[in-house]
Design a protein around this motif. Structure first.
Motif, PDB file in Angstrom:
ATOM      1  N   THR A   1     -29.295  48.186  14.495  1.00  0.00           N
ATOM      2  CA  THR A   1     -30.581  48.103  13.801  1.00  0.00           C
ATOM      3  C   THR A   1     -30.438  47.285  12.520  1.00  0.00           C
ATOM      4  O   THR A   1     -31.294  46.443  12.204  1.00  0.00           O
ATOM      5  CB  THR A   1     -31.103  49.516  13.460  1.00  0.00           C
ATOM      6  OG1 THR A   1     -31.142  50.312  14.641  1.00  0.00           O
ATOM      7  CG2 THR A   1     -32.504  49.439  12.863  1.00  0.00           C
ATOM      8  N   ALA A   2     -29.339  47.533  11.796  1.00  0.00           N
ATOM      9  CA  ALA A   2     -29.085  46.789  10.554  1.00  0.00           C
ATOM     10  C   ALA A   2     -28.903  45.303  10.831  1.00  0.00           C
ATOM     11  O   ALA A   2     -29.410  44.448  10.092  1.00  0.00           O
ATOM     12  CB  ALA A   2     -27.848  47.351   9.857  1.00  0.00           C
ATOM     13  N   VAL A   3     -28.189  44.969  11.909  1.00  0.00           N
ATOM     14  CA  VAL A   3     -27.986  43.561  12.281  1.00  0.00           C
ATOM     15  C   VAL A   3     -29.323  42.916  12.644  1.00  0.00           C
ATOM     16  O   VAL A   3     -29.613  41.786  12.241  1.00  0.00           O
ATOM     17  CB  VAL A   3     -26.998  43.444  13.461  1.00  0.00           C
ATOM     18  CG1 VAL A   3     -26.899  41.991  13.932  1.00  0.00           C
ATOM     19  CG2 VAL A   3     -25.621  43.953  13.073  1.00  0.00           C
TER      20      VAL A   3
ATOM     21  N   THR B   1     -24.901  43.408   3.446  1.00  0.00           N
ATOM     22  CA  THR B   1     -23.619  42.767   3.758  1.00  0.00           C
ATOM     23  C   THR B   1     -23.760  41.785   4.911  1.00  0.00           C
ATOM     24  O   THR B   1     -23.281  40.650   4.844  1.00  0.00           O
ATOM     25  CB  THR B   1     -22.556  43.822   4.103  1.00  0.00           C
ATOM     26  OG1 THR B   1     -22.399  44.707   2.991  1.00  0.00           O
ATOM     27  CG2 THR B   1     -21.220  43.168   4.404  1.00  0.00           C
ATOM     28  N   PHE B   2     -24.394  42.211   6.000  1.00  0.00           N
ATOM     29  CA  PHE B   2     -24.595  41.317   7.140  1.00  0.00           C
ATOM     30  C   PHE B   2     -25.328  40.054   6.708  1.00  0.00           C
ATOM     31  O   PHE B   2     -24.972  38.941   7.099  1.00  0.00           O
ATOM     32  CB  PHE B   2     -25.405  42.028   8.241  1.00  0.00           C
ATOM     33  CG  PHE B   2     -24.644  43.087   8.978  1.00  0.00           C
ATOM     34  CD1 PHE B   2     -23.352  42.862   9.414  1.00  0.00           C
ATOM     35  CD2 PHE B   2     -25.218  44.322   9.246  1.00  0.00           C
ATOM     36  CE1 PHE B   2     -22.647  43.838  10.104  1.00  0.00           C
ATOM     37  CE2 PHE B   2     -24.529  45.301   9.926  1.00  0.00           C
ATOM     38  CZ  PHE B   2     -23.238  45.066  10.359  1.00  0.00           C
ATOM     39  N   THR B   3     -26.356  40.217   5.888  1.00  0.00           N
ATOM     40  CA  THR B   3     -27.162  39.082   5.447  1.00  0.00           C
ATOM     41  C   THR B   3     -26.374  38.167   4.524  1.00  0.00           C
ATOM     42  O   THR B   3     -26.363  36.943   4.694  1.00  0.00           O
ATOM     43  CB  THR B   3     -28.433  39.573   4.716  1.00  0.00           C
ATOM     44  OG1 THR B   3     -29.162  40.446   5.586  1.00  0.00           O
ATOM     45  CG2 THR B   3     -29.318  38.398   4.331  1.00  0.00           C
TER      46      THR B   3
ATOM     47  N   SER C   1     -22.760  42.679  17.404  1.00  0.00           N
ATOM     48  CA  SER C   1     -22.896  42.412  15.977  1.00  0.00           C
ATOM     49  C   SER C   1     -23.314  40.964  15.747  1.00  0.00           C
ATOM     50  O   SER C   1     -23.515  40.203  16.705  1.00  0.00           O
ATOM     51  CB  SER C   1     -21.563  42.701  15.266  1.00  0.00           C
ATOM     52  OG  SER C   1     -20.518  41.942  15.848  1.00  0.00           O
ATOM     53  N   THR C   2     -23.412  40.568  14.502  1.00  0.00           N
ATOM     54  CA  THR C   2     -23.970  39.275  14.098  1.00  0.00           C
ATOM     55  C   THR C   2     -23.441  38.087  14.912  1.00  0.00           C
ATOM     56  O   THR C   2     -22.239  37.823  14.951  1.00  0.00           O
ATOM     57  CB  THR C   2     -23.675  39.023  12.613  1.00  0.00           C
ATOM     58  OG1 THR C   2     -24.164  40.135  11.864  1.00  0.00           O
ATOM     59  CG2 THR C   2     -24.353  37.754  12.133  1.00  0.00           C
ATOM     60  N   THR C   3     -24.349  37.377  15.554  1.00  0.00           N
ATOM     61  CA  THR C   3     -24.020  36.155  16.296  1.00  0.00           C
ATOM     62  C   THR C   3     -24.230  34.976  15.357  1.00  0.00           C
ATOM     63  O   THR C   3     -25.287  34.844  14.747  1.00  0.00           O
ATOM     64  CB  THR C   3     -24.925  36.017  17.534  1.00  0.00           C
ATOM     65  OG1 THR C   3     -24.728  37.161  18.383  1.00  0.00           O
ATOM     66  CG2 THR C   3     -24.595  34.754  18.313  1.00  0.00           C
ATOM     67  N   THR C   4     -23.237  34.122  15.251  1.00  0.00           N
ATOM     68  CA  THR C   4     -23.266  33.071  14.236  1.00  0.00           C
ATOM     69  C   THR C   4     -22.615  31.788  14.731  1.00  0.00           C
ATOM     70  O   THR C   4     -21.921  31.773  15.754  1.00  0.00           O
ATOM     71  CB  THR C   4     -22.531  33.554  12.967  1.00  0.00           C
ATOM     72  OG1 THR C   4     -22.602  32.565  11.957  1.00  0.00           O
ATOM     73  CG2 THR C   4     -21.065  33.838  13.266  1.00  0.00           C
TER      74      THR C   4
END
Length: 466
Positions: free
Chosen positions: A108-110, A274-276, A327-330
């Protein structure tokens, strides 16, 4: 295909682009085995190894192809190293508390951070934030994440053990003073098969990188797995295990597994921030660096326009990856491997993306890879990220102190957000004092003041464990 990707205009050919795409895939393919192991903490988090594998391959495939088709950019995307480790550490660290931060809350945070990215990109606030943060702190963040990843690799391999007592037993969830001659960190048993295999993996990947073998990390992992077979450290049951089928079973996907009821959990604020924050710097450096190597920035205005569009796809990938269950895809810095092979257009990215989708049929093979092999890869990734330390001017204390606190506090407090927070606040204070003293003029962007105030309020209101 020629007209769509503008191959002649970019001085390339179909063959060159496809070979470049394959090269990028070989450089990135290690994430297919490393990400499931990291997000599930090698079985300690119940996300499901296969579920994360599916999400990893799908997110990398879908959004890398999107980058190629819509932006004509030779950059590939996949779940990022560092933030996947942070994701797992936050979930594990709160597992025994009264209010655990579940992996559903993590996704949810991601997802929320992805929506924030889309908004920041559309409104161009993202560019302001990138200009506001001093380059030294950006490099320190990269180094700190590298050390953070390395510690996870050392722990998972058994090369480093963490004691739960220093003289006397320490009750759970309490703090204790450790005397100057005591430590909770120790070298693991070199007689342990998994530790031996991790050392072999480190040496093998290191040798391949010294020899400049393309896809050194992937081949190193595969080579370590073969050696692990000879040492009896590989479980062959995955080849016929229904939980890791050869034909993709999308019913196992953690699709839209969000926990909106847990959105008020204190930890989710820190996680979203943090993710952002980390993704903000990581993506910018990767996209601009790759664009420069591909010659896209030869025309600065056109280059900035395309990088801006690429940021929008990257932002969508963050939210989309969370929807799929990762988790975060980048954007991946390993894309530079394909550019070095001549990749100049989106056809390179499309080729890489197709390879990731084809990898969906190789889950049993990926599941064979022992944890020691992926742990060795994590340590090597830490080495690569630590290279940014040479960009920090340690002779200037206004720069050196915040940078050092950033890169040291991350691994030693086991929290990426803590490192970033201390770096921002100390830079603003030291730069302000230096400006008052008139020794040297340091730029302090108004956004840095705002971020420093938000960081202080965060710790005052939520506390260090929030």
């Amino acid at each position: 295909m020629e007209r769509f990707f503008k191959l002649k205009e970019n001085g390339t050919t179909v063959r060159t682009e496809i070979m470049a795409g394959l090269t990028t895939f070989m450089a990135m393919a290690y994430i297919l085995s490393v990400n499931p192991g990291t997000l599930t903490a090698f079985g300690r988090i119940d996300m499901g190894w296969y579920s994360v594998f599916l999400a990893t391959a799908l997110a990398a495939g879908i959004f890398t192809i999107a980058m190629g088709l819509f932006i004509n950019f030779p950059v590939a995307l996949a779940p990022g190293m560092g933030l996947n480790a942070y994701f797992a550490s936050v979930v594990l660290s709160s597992a025994t508390t009264d209010h655990p931060f579940t992996w559903q809350m993590g996704l949810t945070a991601v997802f929320i951070s992805g929506l924030i990215f889309i908004l920041l990109t559309i409104t161009r606030i993202r560019q302001i934030l990138l200009d506001a943060i001093p380059d030294s702190l950006k490099h320190a963040i990269t180094v700190g994440i590298g050390l953070f990843i390395a510690i996870i690799g050392l722990k998972n391999s058994g090369l480093m053990t963490v004691g739960v007592e220093a003289g006397n037993a320490i009750p759970a969830n309490t703090f204790t003073d450790v005397l100057y001659f005591e430590t909770v960190f120790h070298l693991g048993s070199l007689e342990n098969t998994n530790v031996q295999l991790a050392i072999i993996g480190l040496l093998l990947i290191g040798i391949l990188m010294v020899l400049r073998v393309k896809g050194a990390i992937l081949f190193g992992i595969l080579g370590t797995t073969v050696i692990g077979m000879l040492m009896g450290a590989v479980d062959f049951s995955t080849l016929s295990n229904p939980s890791t089928p050869w034909v993709p079973d999308f019913t196992k996907l953690n699709l839209l597994e969000f926990d909106w009821k847990g959105i008020m959990h204190t930890g989710i604020i820190s996680a979203v921030a943090t993710f952002t924050f980390v993704e903000l710097f990581d993506t910018f450096g990767t996209l601009v660096g790759t664009a420069e190597r591909a010659g896209i920035m030869d025309d600065p205005e056109e280059g900035k326009r395309r990088v801006g569009k690429a940021m929008l796809v990257d932002a969508a990938a963050v939210a989309g990856g969370a929807m799929l269950g990762t988790s975060t895809t980048t954007a991946y810095v390993e894309s530079a491997a394909g550019v070095a092979e001549g990749g100049r257009t989106g056809l390179t990215a499309v080729t890489t993306g197709v390879c990731f989708l084809l990898a969906l049929f190789l889950a049993p093979v990926a599941a064979l890879i022992p944890g020691s092999a992926t742990a060795a890869a994590l340590i090597i990734v830490g080495v690569l990220m630590a290279q940014s330390v040479r960009q920090i001017d340690f002779n200037d204390m206004v720069i050196a102190i915040p940078s050092f606190l950033t890169l040291a506090i991350m691994p030693f407090t086991y929290n990426i957000a803590n490192g970033i927070s201390f770096g921002i606040v100390t830079y603003v204070i030291l730069a302000f004092v230096a400006n008052l003293a008139g020794k040297k003029k340091y730029d302090i962007h108004w956004m840095m003041w705002l971020l420093a105030v938000l960081v202080v309020l965060r710790y005052l209101m939520i506390g260090s464990q929030g």
